[in-house]
Design an enzyme around this catalytic site. Structure first.
Site, PDB file in Angstrom:
ATOM      1  N   GLN A 252       7.282   0.251  24.389  1.00  0.00           N
ATOM      2  CA  GLN A 252       7.167   1.347  23.427  1.00  0.00           C
ATOM      3  C   GLN A 252       8.184   1.207  22.302  1.00  0.00           C
ATOM      4  OE1 GLN A 252       4.697   3.741  23.280  1.00  0.00           O
ATOM      5  NE2 GLN A 252       3.877   2.339  24.814  1.00  0.00           N
ATOM      6  N   HIS A 255       7.232  -0.529  18.968  1.00  0.00           N
ATOM      7  CA  HIS A 255       6.496   0.119  17.875  1.00  0.00           C
ATOM      8  C   HIS A 255       7.369   0.351  16.649  1.00  0.00           C
ATOM      9  CE1 HIS A 255       2.571   0.807  19.598  1.00  0.00           C
ATOM     10  NE2 HIS A 255       3.115   1.201  20.727  1.00  0.00           N
ATOM     11  N   GLU A 314       4.511  11.981  24.481  1.00  0.00           N
ATOM     12  CA  GLU A 314       3.196  11.372  24.280  1.00  0.00           C
ATOM     13  C   GLU A 314       2.731  10.670  25.557  1.00  0.00           C
ATOM     14  OE1 GLU A 314       1.248   7.986  21.305  1.00  0.00           O
ATOM     15  OE2 GLU A 314       3.409   8.134  21.561  1.00  0.00           O
ATOM     16  N   HIS A 315       3.568   9.791  26.092  1.00  0.00           N
ATOM     17  CA  HIS A 315       3.269   9.072  27.333  1.00  0.00           C
ATOM     18  C   HIS A 315       4.288   9.443  28.398  1.00  0.00           C
ATOM     19  CE1 HIS A 315       2.071   6.232  24.019  1.00  0.00           C
ATOM     20  NE2 HIS A 315       0.945   6.210  24.724  1.00  0.00           N
ATOM     21  N   ASP A 348      -2.898   1.668  26.426  1.00  0.00           N
ATOM     22  CA  ASP A 348      -3.012   1.407  24.993  1.00  0.00           C
ATOM     23  C   ASP A 348      -4.227   0.558  24.661  1.00  0.00           C
ATOM     24  OD1 ASP A 348      -0.753   2.834  24.343  1.00  0.00           O
ATOM     25  OD2 ASP A 348       0.583   1.091  24.337  1.00  0.00           O
ATOM     26  N   HIS A 407     -17.153  48.914   6.689  1.00  0.00           N
ATOM     27  CA  HIS A 407     -17.686  48.228   7.865  1.00  0.00           C
ATOM     28  C   HIS A 407     -18.472  49.213   8.734  1.00  0.00           C
ATOM     29  CE1 HIS A 407     -14.964  44.987   6.769  1.00  0.00           C
ATOM     30  NE2 HIS A 407     -15.425  44.250   7.773  1.00  0.00           N
TER      31      HIS A 407
END
Length: 418
Positions: A252, A255, A314-315, A348, A407
């Site tokens: 990770q 990235h 995220e993970h 992934d 209304h």
């Protein structure tokens, strides 16, 4: 790499620093993205062309940014077979997410909940360090399963020129590519340009400027989420395989510098072993840079699970002996991977689940990209005279309480009809 004691002032300071840095990065990115969006709004393709030259040194005339591509093939049989496997597994997992509307009749009245696919979707494919075929696959499969008719991809000119990228586009019937990355590509999808019809929704991850642009443009177009830099939290104990955990953290970190790779453990001994394995490598760019990896030692695994839920990553990878029980303590995460044989990296690419996931703590309320992101819903009401008159007094009473007499009158007039 740094080791933090997972209780007391050190942990609080680390969390506060992470939150502060995230807010500062988001604020800066929004200012820059806003200027790009307004330029594209004003000048369309000409602005995108100018920005490509200013930011990336790429000279593409305004009339050549949007490109129609034809299906192509690739010679690499291993890659072709791997793509086929990924498509098969991801399609199988996502097929169960398709949904339909419903209807019912009630004393002469008709009610329908109508589910329709979006007409036109833009997929943003990042193009920084790599050609992310996996992102294109992850976004195209659920959109096609939902029945989306038109798909356009925005990506960098470098990615758009790759034969492998064009091959995957061809597999999904995608013929339209807009060769602009970053905030300008997102703005073009959302607003439309002289050459590009605007889309109904933009999906796909990107850097902080892409996330900022999507957030700023929400309302003028739909978005899946504001997915930004990648995140992983690994929960480990003394029994965990230190080499596998190190490999997952490095994956990770690969990235980019703004990604977050965190290991939470209840074992000081494991943390020490991991630190030795994660000594910064001179080949860090190839192997994943350990400088942005953090190890947090908590008093217990349960305390670690609570911290993980606070981070809403995220993970989430859980490689402890009681992984499933720990997972139940962390409901706020994008995707969970249980056991050492379920690495996030497989998710992934070919596990089958989607890798477009909520980041930046948004897993508290966000969900993975899925078929459900490519539907729009509407309601149809056809009341009988009897039902209308029977329920109008109740509606009128509520309207009068809310101070909306017009209304109330709209309902009352139906009661007065002969």
């Amino acid at each position: 790499m740094k080791i933090i004691k997972g209780d007391g002032e050190q942990l609080a300071a680390w969390l506060a620093s992470a939150d502060s840095r995230r807010r500062a990065d988001e604020a800066t990115a929004k200012l820059q993205a806003a200027a790009i969006i307004e330029a594209v709004r004003r000048d369309g393709d000409a602005a995108v062309s100018r920005l490509l030259m200013e930011l990336d040194g790429i000279d593409i005339p305004p009339t050549k940014i949007r490109e129609s591509i034809d299906p192509t093939d690739i010679d690499d049989e291993m890659l072709r077979g791997s793509i086929d496997l990924a498509i098969e597994r991801i399609t199988r997992f996502h097929s169960g997410q398709r949904t339909e509307g419903y209807s019912f009749d009630d004393e002469g009245s008709r009610f329908e909940h109508i589910v329709r696919p979006l007409r036109r979707v833009g997929i943003y494919v990042p193009g920084g360090r790599a050609v992310y075929l996996s992102t294109l696959i992850m976004c195209a499969i659920p959109s096609r399963l939902a029945g989306v008719r038109d798909i356009v991809v925005a990506t960098t000119p470098r990615v758009a020129s790759q034969k492998e990228f064009r091959y995957v586009c061809g597999l999904f019937g995608i013929r339209e590519v807009y060769r602009a990355g970053g905030a300008s590509g997102v703005a073009a999808l959302a607003l439309g340009t002289q050459s590009l019809e605007r889309v109904d929704k933009i999906v796909g991850p990107g850097n902080r400027w892409v996330a900022a642009a999507k957030q700023l443009l929400f309302g003028e177009t739909g978005i899946d989420m504001t997915a930004g830099p990648s995140e992983i939290v690994v929960i480990a104990d003394e029994s965990s395989d230190v080499q596998m955990v190190a490999a997952d953290l490095r994956a990770q970190a690969e990235h980019g510098e703004d990604s977050a790779s965190i290991c939470i453990t209840d074992s000081h001994q494991f943390a020490s072993r991991l630190a030795r394995v994660l000594v910064p490598d001179p080949r860090a760019r190839a192997a994943g840079d350990a400088t942005n990896i953090t190890v947090v030692v908590t008093p217990t695994l349960e305390a670690g699970a609570r911290l993980a839920n606070r981070l809403a990553p995220e993970h989430l990878s859980i490689v402890t002996g009681n992984a499933r029980a720990i997972a139940d303590l962390v409901p706020d995460c994008g995707s969970v991977f249980l056991g050492s044989e379920s690495p996030v990296a497989l998710g992934d690419y070919v596990a089958g689940t989607n890798h477009v996931l909520p980041t930046g703590g948004s897993a508290r309320f966000g969900s993975p990209l899925g078929v459900y992101d490519f539907y729009k819903r509407s309601n149809l009401v056809s009341l009988s005279v009897e039902t209308c008159r029977a329920i109008a007094p109740a509606g009128g009473a509520i309207a009068m309480f809310e101070g909306l007499p017009a209304h109330a009158r709209s309902m009352q007039i139906r009661e007065e009809q002969p």
